[in-house]
Scaffold this motif. Structure first.
Motif, mmCIF file in Angstrom:
data_model
loop_
_atom_site.group_PDB
_atom_site.id
_atom_site.type_symbol
_atom_site.label_atom_id
_atom_site.label_comp_id
_atom_site.label_asym_id
_atom_site.label_seq_id
_atom_site.Cartn_x
_atom_site.Cartn_y
_atom_site.Cartn_z
ATOM 1 N N CYS B 136 38.405 9.492 -8.743
ATOM 2 C CA CYS B 136 38.740 10.246 -7.521
ATOM 3 C C CYS B 136 37.512 10.309 -6.627
ATOM 4 C CB CYS B 136 39.204 11.662 -7.857
ATOM 5 S SG CYS B 136 40.869 11.726 -8.547
ATOM 6 N N PHE B 137 36.365 10.587 -7.260
ATOM 7 C CA PHE B 137 35.115 10.661 -6.499
ATOM 8 C C PHE B 137 34.722 9.275 -5.962
ATOM 9 C CE2 PHE B 137 30.488 10.249 -6.401
ATOM 10 C CZ PHE B 137 30.160 11.263 -5.501
ATOM 11 N N ASP B 138 34.680 8.297 -6.852
ATOM 12 C CA ASP B 138 34.240 6.955 -6.462
ATOM 13 C C ASP B 138 35.161 6.331 -5.412
ATOM 14 O OD1 ASP B 138 32.198 7.182 -8.279
ATOM 15 O OD2 ASP B 138 33.223 6.065 -9.871
ATOM 16 N N PHE B 139 36.452 6.586 -5.544
ATOM 17 C CA PHE B 139 37.402 5.935 -4.624
ATOM 18 C C PHE B 139 37.311 6.487 -3.204
ATOM 19 C CE2 PHE B 139 40.777 4.034 -7.735
ATOM 20 C CZ PHE B 139 39.749 3.395 -8.417
ATOM 21 N N MET B 140 36.702 7.657 -3.039
ATOM 22 C CA MET B 140 36.482 8.149 -1.671
ATOM 23 C C MET B 140 35.504 7.213 -0.957
ATOM 24 S SD MET B 140 38.390 10.587 -0.778
ATOM 25 C CE MET B 140 37.568 10.902 0.776
ATOM 26 N N LYS B 141 34.476 6.754 -1.681
ATOM 27 C CA LYS B 141 33.524 5.805 -1.085
ATOM 28 C C LYS B 141 34.243 4.491 -0.770
ATOM 29 C CE LYS B 141 29.147 3.471 -2.014
ATOM 30 N NZ LYS B 141 28.108 3.197 -3.022
ATOM 31 N N LEU B 142 34.994 4.017 -1.776
ATOM 32 C CA LEU B 142 35.729 2.763 -1.612
ATOM 33 C C LEU B 142 36.705 2.861 -0.435
ATOM 34 C CD1 LEU B 142 36.489 -0.016 -2.843
ATOM 35 C CD2 LEU B 142 38.060 1.189 -4.384
ATOM 36 N N ALA B 143 37.404 3.990 -0.344
ATOM 37 C CA ALA B 143 38.417 4.164 0.708
ATOM 38 C C ALA B 143 37.775 4.184 2.089
ATOM 39 C CB ALA B 143 39.198 5.460 0.464
ATOM 40 N N PHE B 144 36.681 4.943 2.243
ATOM 41 C CA PHE B 144 36.020 4.991 3.553
ATOM 42 C C PHE B 144 35.457 3.621 3.931
ATOM 43 C CE2 PHE B 144 35.301 9.827 3.438
ATOM 44 C CZ PHE B 144 36.281 10.037 4.392
ATOM 45 N N THR B 145 34.858 2.938 2.943
ATOM 46 C CA THR B 145 34.270 1.621 3.219
ATOM 47 C C THR B 145 35.343 0.638 3.662
ATOM 48 O OG1 THR B 145 32.674 2.073 1.475
ATOM 49 C CG2 THR B 145 32.796 -0.195 2.227
ATOM 50 N N MET B 146 36.435 0.567 2.896
ATOM 51 C CA MET B 146 37.513 -0.370 3.242
ATOM 52 C C MET B 146 38.189 0.035 4.548
ATOM 53 S SD MET B 146 39.385 -1.393 -0.305
ATOM 54 C CE MET B 146 40.313 -2.699 0.487
ATOM 55 N N SER B 147 38.346 1.345 4.739
ATOM 56 C CA SER B 147 39.010 1.846 5.936
ATOM 57 C C SER B 147 38.267 1.371 7.182
ATOM 58 C CB SER B 147 39.061 3.380 5.886
ATOM 59 O OG SER B 147 39.630 3.896 7.056
ATOM 60 N N GLU B 148 36.940 1.499 7.154
ATOM 61 C CA GLU B 148 36.173 1.116 8.342
ATOM 62 C C GLU B 148 36.024 -0.404 8.449
ATOM 63 O OE1 GLU B 148 32.672 3.620 8.145
ATOM 64 O OE2 GLU B 148 33.812 5.377 8.774
ATOM 65 N N PHE B 149 35.953 -1.111 7.321
ATOM 66 C CA PHE B 149 35.830 -2.577 7.368
ATOM 67 C C PHE B 149 37.105 -3.213 7.922
ATOM 68 C CE2 PHE B 149 36.146 -6.868 5.658
ATOM 69 C CZ PHE B 149 34.915 -7.390 6.033
ATOM 70 N N TYR B 150 38.264 -2.755 7.386
ATOM 71 C CA TYR B 150 39.538 -3.344 7.826
ATOM 72 C C TYR B 150 40.181 -2.558 8.973
ATOM 73 C CZ TYR B 150 39.507 -6.403 3.725
ATOM 74 O OH TYR B 150 39.190 -7.359 2.795
ATOM 75 N N LYS B 151 39.514 -1.496 9.401
ATOM 76 C CA LYS B 151 40.058 -0.632 10.467
ATOM 77 C C LYS B 151 41.494 -0.195 10.158
ATOM 78 C CE LYS B 151 37.126 -2.225 14.260
ATOM 79 N NZ LYS B 151 36.076 -1.277 13.887
ATOM 80 N N THR B 152 41.672 0.271 8.941
ATOM 81 C CA THR B 152 43.005 0.730 8.521
ATOM 82 C C THR B 152 42.900 2.100 7.859
ATOM 83 O OG1 THR B 152 44.894 0.263 7.078
ATOM 84 C CG2 THR B 152 42.775 -0.461 6.275
#
Lengths: 162, 523
Positions: B136-152
């Motif tokens: 849950c903690f780690d995926f927040m980093k993953l989610a923000f990173t992917m969100s901004e990279f793919y703009k989704t």
């Protein structure tokens, strides 16, 4: 080895608080791996409250216990619905002594006499049971006093350990 | 740093550490504690919105303005919020935006167990599914990173067992925030000619994520040289490990939509018998089949309720290594617990009195009063969703009129938080389309069912700041409701006289029960 505990009771029994103290002390004071899983929500209105706790030296995956080693019932009558999950050599620790069908595997704690005898508030009864239980597990020497900060709660806890 | 956190607490920590600045949501089990925990951190902003749609729209605004945002809700909340989400996937985001959906397989505290993984495919929003608090903690980093990279936007799907389970979390990063500039791009204004292009980009974006699966830790393969291969995700991964240990090969999907053909294909090639273990719908199974790869899933795994290690063991016809207590006679003596209102709560008296009016049809709502239908109250007849109590009452009253049975009355009931959530528009429909139910707002100045949260009527925000409380009586007057009466619900006499007065009226009546939640009073 993994120890599997099922803390149960009804909303208002202090099940989640007792479980939380138990887990916090183990987490802060030992190297055990530990997982707990609570079921609450509308349970606060007198419904069943359940906290499953697993600790040990091996990796622990499932937050749901398959085979329970100890049922700790803060209500006195809730344990019955979880008995099909109890290990053949499991133990039940429960509040009060209101059963007609007591067996050797069930340890009953006469909370009322303990509370009345020591002028403790009724809401501390969960700590009496927790104290008794940590003695059963051989964990009484952990620094419980650092985490049970309320004076009455700690007195009740010590009463359980006695 | 080492902490012992629930999934909800770990999400809040991840939001804080990985630069989250704006969070919104509406309380709902099992998601409530995410926002409550975020609000304990300094140097960020968190708020309760009146409903989930408003929460998502506010987070979209914050993201467009260039900051990392999060919105959290329970599974049925996503139904309310779905309108903006379906277009947000087209426009994309600016600052990273994470939408938490907290599902409730097993229906521990909800009205259904809908599988919100379907929303990711339907709304075309990638979805991550953590298996424990660390993830849950780690995926927040993953989610923000992917969100901004793919703009989704990125969905993170939790379930009750993840939200409310505690496990050890290692936190090694420190908080870093970033302010992105506001871009005035036409993608944020999806009129048809723009939206047609955006849809093409969106499909390509999903394909890119699926083709570049290995750029991020979106799947984890445990090849244990076994004939049995199991694809799984989320909490089910733990159950699979509990049952199989290292005796099966496992493909754990961290992202469950979109998924990668090559990842699935590779895993299927190293095992003989491929299975999918997932709760509720055959969501992963159908994607695997769509790749033209055979697997066994819902043929053996139940489609309803939550899974356990024991259910998985039974599904695979495995013998249990455990021996259980042989005292089956004990189980027969347990009675199911009554769900009752708190001692001292005015709902006790109100609903017991209401049960003495068997001719009234009682259309209620989601809140503590959800419990008014069963023993010992036997009052409520109907409840479907947040804010539905008044609209359903309207529909029934209209139908009775069409059937020439207008003398029969319908009573719609909801609490203050539900009224602010979506009851106001229901009431406007009643007024606008001239039906005459009796409507009751149980104004206990609290969102009690989920744990005493504040709402627009309490005068306090999530961050415990003063806010001007909305006065329901004045609001009703502004909406031109003529028959409005406030009453003291702690007085039996006032309850009965108010109900009798309401029943005697031919036109719409709104009663407001002015009584504080007994638990809120003890705070």
């Amino acid at each position: 080895m993994i120890t599997n505990i099922l803390f149960c009771g009804k909303g208002g029994n202090g099940v989640l608080y007792a479980s939380s103290i138990f887990c916090t002390v183990l987490f802060e004071s030992t190297n055990y791996k530990i997982i707990s899983s609570d079921i609450h929500g509308i349970s606060r209105r007198g419904g069943s409250v359940l906290s499953e706790v697993r600790y040990g030296t091996e990796p622990i995956y499932s937050p749901v216990i398959e085979c329970v080693n100890y049922i700790v019932d803060f209500d006195g009558n809730e344990y019955k619905q979880y008995i099909n999950r109890l290990s053949s050599n499991g133990k039940i620790l429960k509040a009060f002594n209101n059963d007609t069908d007591i067996s050797n595997e069930i340890i009953c704690i006469d909370l009322l006499s303990k509370i009345k005898g020591h002028n403790l508030p009724l809401k501390t009864s969960n700590m009496i049971i927790l104290g008794y239980f940590v003695k059963v597990l051989g964990l009484a020497n952990l620094p419980w006093e650092n985490f049970i900060t309320d004076e009455y709660n700690y007195l009740a806890f010590l009463l359980g350990i006695k | 740093m080492r902490k012992f956190l629930t999934g909800n607490e770990a999400i809040a920590y991840g939001f804080f550490i990985y630069g989250g600045l704006f969070a919104s949501g509406y309380p709902g089990t099992p998601s409530t504690e995410i926002l409550e925990n975020i609000a304990t951190f300094k140097d960020l902003y968190a708020e309760w919105a009146p409903n989930e749609k408003v929460a998502v729209e506010s987070a979209i605004g914050a993201s467009y303005a260039g900051i990392r945002s999060l919105v959290a809700m329970k599974h049925v909340g996503v139904n309310v919020a779905s309108d903006p989400i379906f277009t947000l996937s087209y426009t994309g985001i600016n600052g990273g935006l994470v939408i938490i959906t907290a599902d409730d397989p097993g229906i521990y505290s909800s009205q259904n167990e809908q599988d919100n993984r379907n929303y990711s495919k339907f709304a075309k929003v990638p979805m991550l599914e953590p298996a424990n608090s660390q993830e849950c903690f780690d995926f927040m980093k993953l989610a923000f990173t992917m969100s901004e990279f793919y703009k989704t936007p990125i969905f993170i799907r939790l379930t009750t067992r993840i939200c409310h389970s505690k496990s050890i979390v290692y936190i090694n990063d420190t908080r870093k925030t970033n302010f992105l500039p506001i871009y005035k791009e036409n993608r944020f204004d999806p009129i048809p000619k723009i939206s047609r292009k955006l849809h093409v980009y969106l499909e390509q974006k999903l394909l890119d994520i699926s083709k570049n699966f290995n750029n991020y830790p979106l799947a984890m393969e445990e090849n244990n040289n076994s004939d049995i291969g199991i694809i799984t995700s989320g909490v089910c991964y733990n159950y699979v490990k509990e049952v199989f240990g290292n005796s099966a090969s496992i493909l754990k999907l961290n992202m469950i939509y979109p998924i990668s053909y090559s990842t699935i294909k590779h895993f299927s090639s190293v095992v003989k018998n491929l299975y999918v273990v997932e709760e509720l719908d055959p969501f992963i199974e159908e994607q695997v089949f769509a790749f033209g790869i055979n697997c066994v899933g819902k043929k053996i795994i139940p489609k309803v309720l939550d899974l356990t290690p024991q259910i998985i063991r039974q599904s695979f016809n495995l013998t249990s290594p455990y021996s259980f207590w042989d005292k089956s006679d004990y189980q027969t003596s347990i009675k199911s617990n009554l769900q009752v209102f708190c001692k001292g709560c005015f709902y006790n008296t109100f609903f017991k009195i209401l049960s003495n009016y068997p001719d009234l049809i009682i259309s209620s709502d989601i809140g503590c009063y959800s419990m008014s239908g069963g023993e010992p109250y036997n009052a409520k007849d109907i409840a479907i969703c947040m804010g539905g109590g008044f609209s359903i009452a309207h529909g029934i009253q209209k139908a009775l009129s069409i059937k020439n049975s207008s003398s029969k009355r319908v009573i719609g009931i909801m609490g203050d938080s539900t009224f602010f959530h979506s009851g106001i528009t229901s009431l406007i429909n009643v007024i606008y389309n001239k039906s005459n139910p009796i409507l009751v707002i149980l104004d206990n100045k609290s969102t009690s069912m989920t744990g005493l949260q504040d709402n627009p009527g309490t005068g306090k925000t999530l961050e415990k700041e003063y806010s001007k409380a909305i006065n329901i009586f004045k609001l009703l007057k502004a909406l031109n409701v003529e028959n409005v009466r406030e009453f003291d619900p702690f007085s039996t006499v006032e309850i009965i006289s108010s109900l009798e007065w309401a029943i005697s009226q031919k036109s719409l009546v709104v009663l407001i029960a002015k009584g504080k939640c007994i638990l809120k009073g003890r705070e």
